[in-house]
Design a protein around this motif. Structure first.
Motif, PDB file in Angstrom:
ATOM      1  N   VAL A 167       0.862  -1.309  -0.128  1.00 37.40           N
ATOM      2  CA  VAL A 167      -0.546   0.230   0.312  1.00 37.40           C
ATOM      3  C   VAL A 167       1.511   1.048  -0.255  1.00 37.40           C
ATOM      4  O   VAL A 167       1.801   1.319   0.719  1.00 37.40           O
ATOM      5  N   LEU A 168       0.711   2.356  -0.871  1.00 34.63           N
ATOM      6  CA  LEU A 168       0.617   3.838  -1.499  1.00 34.63           C
ATOM      7  C   LEU A 168       0.345   4.609  -0.599  1.00 34.63           C
ATOM      8  O   LEU A 168      -0.464   4.996  -1.615  1.00 34.63           O
ATOM      9  N   VAL A 183       4.288   7.065   2.563  1.00 37.19           N
ATOM     10  CA  VAL A 183       4.121   8.651   1.950  1.00 37.19           C
ATOM     11  C   VAL A 183       4.825   8.883   0.019  1.00 37.19           C
ATOM     12  O   VAL A 183       5.292   9.209   1.021  1.00 37.19           O
ATOM     13  N   LEU A 184       4.338   9.078  -0.581  1.00 40.20           N
ATOM     14  CA  LEU A 184       4.867   9.130  -2.102  1.00 40.20           C
ATOM     15  C   LEU A 184       4.467  11.018  -1.857  1.00 40.20           C
ATOM     16  O   LEU A 184       3.209  11.216  -1.876  1.00 40.20           O
ATOM     17  N   VAL A 185       4.945  11.693  -1.918  1.00 44.36           N
ATOM     18  CA  VAL A 185       3.954  13.371  -1.681  1.00 44.36           C
ATOM     19  C   VAL A 185       4.576  13.808  -3.181  1.00 44.36           C
ATOM     20  O   VAL A 185       5.770  13.534  -4.261  1.00 44.36           O
ATOM     21  N   VAL A 186       3.384  14.682  -4.138  1.00 43.70           N
ATOM     22  CA  VAL A 186       3.748  15.232  -5.357  1.00 43.70           C
ATOM     23  C   VAL A 186       3.747  16.450  -5.202  1.00 43.70           C
ATOM     24  O   VAL A 186       3.030  17.398  -4.618  1.00 43.70           O
ATOM     25  N   ALA A 187       4.104  16.808  -6.203  1.00 46.27           N
ATOM     26  CA  ALA A 187       4.666  18.703  -5.872  1.00 46.27           C
ATOM     27  C   ALA A 187       4.796  19.734  -6.695  1.00 46.27           C
ATOM     28  O   ALA A 187       5.143  18.510  -8.098  1.00 46.27           O
ATOM     29  N   SER A 188       4.658  20.229  -6.797  1.00 46.01           N
ATOM     30  CA  SER A 188       4.828  21.143  -8.087  1.00 46.01           C
ATOM     31  C   SER A 188       5.986  21.271  -8.585  1.00 46.01           C
ATOM     32  O   SER A 188       7.059  21.421  -7.079  1.00 46.01           O
ATOM     33  N   ALA A 189       6.416  21.981  -9.295  1.00 48.06           N
ATOM     34  CA  ALA A 189       8.368  22.707 -10.088  1.00 48.06           C
ATOM     35  C   ALA A 189       8.980  23.729  -9.248  1.00 48.06           C
ATOM     36  O   ALA A 189       9.779  24.116  -9.109  1.00 48.06           O
ATOM     37  N   GLU A 222       6.735   6.981   7.525  1.00 43.10           N
ATOM     38  CA  GLU A 222       7.604   7.280   5.948  1.00 43.10           C
ATOM     39  C   GLU A 222       7.151   8.143   5.042  1.00 43.10           C
ATOM     40  O   GLU A 222       6.021   7.443   4.538  1.00 43.10           O
ATOM     41  N   LEU A 223       8.128   8.865   4.714  1.00 41.35           N
ATOM     42  CA  LEU A 223       8.053   9.515   3.516  1.00 41.35           C
ATOM     43  C   LEU A 223       8.936   9.277   2.450  1.00 41.35           C
ATOM     44  O   LEU A 223      10.129   8.589   2.399  1.00 41.35           O
ATOM     45  N   LEU A 224       8.480   8.564   1.284  1.00 43.21           N
ATOM     46  CA  LEU A 224       9.029   7.342   0.387  1.00 43.21           C
ATOM     47  C   LEU A 224      10.284   8.522  -0.427  1.00 43.21           C
ATOM     48  O   LEU A 224      11.027   7.617  -0.366  1.00 43.21           O
ATOM     49  N   GLY A 249      14.192  15.621   2.748  1.00 42.73           N
ATOM     50  CA  GLY A 249      14.768  14.984   3.860  1.00 42.73           C
ATOM     51  C   GLY A 249      14.709  13.340   2.729  1.00 42.73           C
ATOM     52  O   GLY A 249      14.541  12.584   3.591  1.00 42.73           O
ATOM     53  N   ALA A 250      13.690  13.077   1.615  1.00 40.21           N
ATOM     54  CA  ALA A 250      13.589  12.434   1.043  1.00 40.21           C
ATOM     55  C   ALA A 250      14.155  12.219  -0.895  1.00 40.21           C
ATOM     56  O   ALA A 250      13.822  13.688  -1.560  1.00 40.21           O
ATOM     57  N   PRO A 251      14.497  10.937  -1.464  1.00 40.85           N
ATOM     58  CA  PRO A 251      14.780  11.120  -2.605  1.00 40.85           C
ATOM     59  C   PRO A 251      14.405  12.130  -3.568  1.00 40.85           C
ATOM     60  O   PRO A 251      12.298  11.612  -3.304  1.00 40.85           O
TER      61      PRO A 251
END
Length: 238
Positions: A3-4, A136-142, A163-165, A192-194
């Motif tokens: 699960v993500l 958790v995967l975070v989607v961000a703007s550029a 966990e921030l993936l 702090g995550a790739p």
């Protein structure tokens, strides 16, 4: 990872299209995938929602929703105004767990940012991730402004012990400005995550066939793709 949880740093950052790209890459890698929309707002009962859009773009993906409300508002507000029962974090976690029993990967897509309220008790997508013990995967703007919202999201995840993936840029412009180019280095630092991917602007407008063919090239191996963050940074940052 079965699960993500996928959240945005806010609205209109490309979260649904990024979810579709992750789904398409996983399907291309031979995994069975389900996408669960925690709370769909702003669509009529007969309209396709975000989960259906992910399925349209990504292909053989099971699409599901926990709740749907007609007005384009935060779920708690939309539920209250519609006189409907709110969605609660436990409802979402239970639905995700059921899908995980039948799929290799379940993508739980939130509504807006991490702390958008689902109910009057203050339940959020962060609570869902806690209940599921899911990354958790975070989607961000550029561009300009993304560092602040990304770092705030990352800090909240760390406070909760989640966990921030990693971070995916939801829409990378054809002609990136200085802030966008600098953010390729700064985003992973503040998070702090790739950096795990970058989708080209307009990706959601591609035909489903073209989207599925290209999607593995937009996300890293960690997300079943082939995108290389360092190569992308060297090419785009100039």
């Amino acid at each position: 990872m079965s699960v993500l949880v996928i959240t945005g740093t806010g609205t209109e950052v490309g979260k649904t299209v990024a979810t579709a790209a992750v789904a398409a890459a996983a399907v291309a890698a031979g995994r069975s995938v389900a996408v669960l929309k925690a709370a769909q707002t702003g669509v009529r009962p007969d309209e396709p929602g975000d989960a259906q859009e992910v399925s349209r773009l990504a292909g053989a993906v099971t699409a599901a929703e926990v709740a749907r409300y007609p007005e384009p508002l935060a779920p708690a507000t939309a539920a209250r105004r519609a006189g409907l029962a709110p969605v609660r974090p436990r409802d979402v976690a239970e639905a995700a767990a059921k899908l995980a029993a039948e799929h290799d990967l379940v993508l739980v897509e939130g509504a807006g940012g991490l702390l958008v309220r689902f109910d009057d008790a203050g339940g959020t997508l962060a609570d869902v991730a806690e209940l599921l013990a899911a990354p958790v995967l975070v989607v961000a703007s550029a561009g300009l402004g993304t560092l602040n919202t990304t770092e705030l999201t990352a800090r909240e995840l760390r406070v909760r012990g989640l966990e921030l993936l990693g971070v995916v840029i939801g829409s990378w412009p054809d002609s990136p400005d200085l802030a966008s180019r600098c953010n390729l280095a700064d985003l992973p630092e503040v998070a702090g995550a790739p950096l795990l991917g970058a989708l080209p602007a307009g990706a959601g407008a591609l035909s489903p066939a073209d989207f599925r063919a290209a999607a593995p090239g937009w996300v890293t191996r960690r997300l079943n793709g082939a995108w290389d963050a360092e190569e992308f940074r060297e090419r785009e940052a100039g």
